[in-house]
Design a protein around this motif. Structure first.
Motif, mmCIF file in Angstrom:
data_model
loop_
_atom_site.group_PDB
_atom_site.id
_atom_site.type_symbol
_atom_site.label_atom_id
_atom_site.label_comp_id
_atom_site.label_asym_id
_atom_site.label_seq_id
_atom_site.Cartn_x
_atom_site.Cartn_y
_atom_site.Cartn_z
ATOM 1 N N SER A 126 0.846 -1.195 0.000
ATOM 2 C CA SER A 126 0.000 0.000 0.000
ATOM 3 C C SER A 126 0.879 1.243 0.000
ATOM 4 O O SER A 126 2.094 1.172 0.221
ATOM 5 N N SER A 131 -4.020 4.838 1.078
ATOM 6 C CA SER A 131 -5.113 5.222 0.184
ATOM 7 C C SER A 131 -5.165 4.353 -1.067
ATOM 8 O O SER A 131 -6.203 4.258 -1.727
ATOM 9 N N ARG A 132 -4.042 3.723 -1.395
ATOM 10 C CA ARG A 132 -3.988 2.860 -2.577
ATOM 11 C C ARG A 132 -3.306 1.539 -2.221
ATOM 12 O O ARG A 132 -2.365 1.505 -1.431
ATOM 13 N N THR A 188 -17.498 -0.808 -4.982
ATOM 14 C CA THR A 188 -17.287 0.494 -4.355
ATOM 15 C C THR A 188 -17.929 0.509 -2.977
ATOM 16 O O THR A 188 -19.075 0.089 -2.814
ATOM 17 N N THR A 192 -16.695 4.938 2.336
ATOM 18 C CA THR A 192 -15.308 5.420 2.287
ATOM 19 C C THR A 192 -14.914 5.989 0.936
ATOM 20 O O THR A 192 -13.869 6.633 0.815
ATOM 21 N N THR A 194 -14.034 4.169 -1.512
ATOM 22 C CA THR A 194 -12.999 3.290 -2.058
ATOM 23 C C THR A 194 -13.549 2.469 -3.218
ATOM 24 O O THR A 194 -14.607 1.850 -3.102
ATOM 25 N N THR A 195 -12.823 2.477 -4.317
ATOM 26 C CA THR A 195 -13.156 1.657 -5.474
ATOM 27 C C THR A 195 -12.108 0.575 -5.627
ATOM 28 O O THR A 195 -10.902 0.835 -5.524
ATOM 29 N N SER A 196 -12.549 -0.654 -5.865
ATOM 30 C CA SER A 196 -11.608 -1.761 -6.020
ATOM 31 C C SER A 196 -11.877 -2.522 -7.305
ATOM 32 O O SER A 196 -12.978 -2.459 -7.872
ATOM 33 N N SER A 213 -7.064 -1.078 -5.221
ATOM 34 C CA SER A 213 -8.074 -0.224 -4.599
ATOM 35 C C SER A 213 -7.535 1.191 -4.470
ATOM 36 O O SER A 213 -6.332 1.406 -4.322
ATOM 37 N N ASP A 214 -8.461 2.138 -4.551
ATOM 38 C CA ASP A 214 -8.121 3.560 -4.445
ATOM 39 C C ASP A 214 -9.195 4.236 -3.624
ATOM 40 O O ASP A 214 -10.375 4.205 -3.986
ATOM 41 N N ARG A 215 -8.780 4.828 -2.509
ATOM 42 C CA ARG A 215 -9.744 5.444 -1.600
ATOM 43 C C ARG A 215 -10.388 6.697 -2.186
ATOM 44 O O ARG A 215 -11.468 7.097 -1.777
ATOM 45 N N SER A 216 -9.705 7.316 -3.138
ATOM 46 C CA SER A 216 -10.274 8.522 -3.744
ATOM 47 C C SER A 216 -11.268 8.187 -4.852
ATOM 48 O O SER A 216 -11.884 9.087 -5.438
#
Length: 420
Positions: A126, A131-132, A188, A192, A194-196, A213-216
């Motif tokens: 990570s 965040s990623r 998603t 949060t 987060t998209t995965s 995954s990216d939290r933004s």
């Protein structure tokens, strides 16, 4: 360096030691074995005789899938090579036999059981702010059909609206045109943002799995990272000299006689499949907390084998390189653990040995580095705050393991235990 945060301390790559000044205070520079009475050292119940597995004709047998998984590690993509910011993690990476490790925690495990997975190697990292994330898994099955069937069954379970107790809930199937033959799905978390993205790519008797995954919620990074990871993993995997399934049990153990020099575990000491192992430099970096830095260090010192069994033993190009490796570990760990202080009790006046101990937010740790010829060893222990269970206290045995490590180095020399 990699440190497990729970009940044990695992040091990998860069050791957990203090700065260079401490080394000058506590390192004994006498010639190896000079004036040391091995019989007087307290080695506890540890075996002090190095074992020549090849000479004794010992094969991997039931441990074969783990050995093959350790070989595979050299051909698994490092997340930091896909995105240099992905450097946090390491302790939970490793070999898993008969399943894919902690990647999934729901009913996904049951879905792949009929396909008789042999082993897996998983590696995840990570960013510093978490965040990623990129996780990569390479899973081995008995046949090509088993691998393809497992990928299809797992994908169907992940996207099925009727799936229960899944790790993340039913996901949405998506197409990734850059990866033909890949099964992909996305999810998603609204709370949060987060998209995965999960991908499953059958490749012969293997399945390549990625999780991004990216939290933004940046789906572009999630997809681009997965694509590049799968593409690079395919290239690496195609170069892997896989052992035929029916020959895995006959794999030799410790071809380079480095594992023989490690401390080894007692019967009551817990060890994962990745904790009794021998790796090449690329395989070892999956456990390292500074993989990019350590990669350059290994190249500079000619470090080509790292064995792990209750101590870490690094084989370098020569004695001067072992000293350089130790000095680099000391420098990096001074930044990580500035509160550790020299501990001459642990060092026991053993040649080439430097030790530190101290308290951290998680508990008390002790770390020792030892050089012997072209080898550098690392021995560590950890006692969690409020822990009262001796079996979860590796700090308790560190002095005995340091003594055992030195004794094994000397005995290996006396036995003429070289390379095959």
């Amino acid at each position: 360096m990699a440190v497990a945060a729970a009940t044990s301390l695992t040091v990998a790559g860069c050791s957990t030691d203090d700065g260079g000044a401490a080394a000058a205070d506590t390192t004994t520079t006498a010639a190896a074995g000079d004036g040391i009475d091995l019989a007087a050292l307290d080695t506890g119940a540890y075996n002090t005789e190095p074992k020549d597995f090849v000479e004794q004709g010992q094969r991997a047998e039931d441990f074969g899938p783990a050995v093959e998984g350790q070989r595979l590690a050299e051909f698994v993509v490092h997340p930091h090579t896909i995105d240099p910011a992905l450097t946090v993690g390491g302790p939970n990476n490793g070999v898993f036999v008969g399943g894919f490790g902690p990647i999934f925690t729901g009913t996904e495990r049951q879905v792949v059981e009929p396909f008789s997975m042999i082993h897996a190697f998983d590696s995840s990292r990570s960013t510093a702010d978490e965040s990623r994330t990129l996780g990569i898994g390479v899973w081995r099955f008995p046949t090509d059909d088993d691998a393809a069937g497992a990928a299809q069954a797992l994908h169907q379970a992940i996207v099925s609206p009727s799936g229960e107790d899944l790790t993340s809930g039913p996901e949405t199937p998506v197409s990734v045109p850059q990866l033909p033959g890949t099964l992909a799905s996305t999810y998603t978390w609204p709370e949060t943002g987060t998209t995965s993205l999960n991908t499953l790519t059958p490749r012969g008797m293997f399945v390549i799995y990625t999780y991004t995954s990216d939290r933004s919620g940046e789906s572009a990074w999630v997809t681009d990272t997965a694509v590049r990871a799968v593409q690079q993993q395919i290239e690496l995997l195609d170069r892997f000299p896989a052992t035929p399934t029916d020959e895995i049990g006959a794999l030799p153990v410790d071809l380079d006689k480095v594992l023989a020099r490690t401390v080894g575990f007692l019967d009551n000491e817990y060890a994962r499949n990745s904790d009794t192992a021998i790796y090449g430099p690329d395989g070892w970096l999956h456990f390292d907390s500074h993989p990019a830095v350590t990669e350059e260090l290994f190249e500079r010192t000619g470090t080509d084998r790292i064995a792990k069994a209750n101590s870490n033993v690094y084989r370098t190009a020569g004695a001067a390189d072992a000293d350089d490796l130790k000095a680099a570990f000391i420098e990096m760990n001074g930044d990580t653990y500035p509160d550790l202080v020299p501990d001459t009790t642990l060092a026991q006046n053993l040649p080439g040995t430097t030790c530190w101990s101290g308290d951290t937010a998680q508990g008390r740790i002790g770390v020792c580095l030892m050089t012997y010829g072209r080898y550098m060893a690392e021995v560590s222990g950890f006692r969690a705050i409020a822990n009262t269970d001796p079996d979860n206290d590796t700090l308790r045995t560190i002095a005995q393991r340091v003594a055992t490590q030195y004794t094994k180095f000397v005995r290996a020399d006396e036995m003429g235990l070289g390379e095959n």
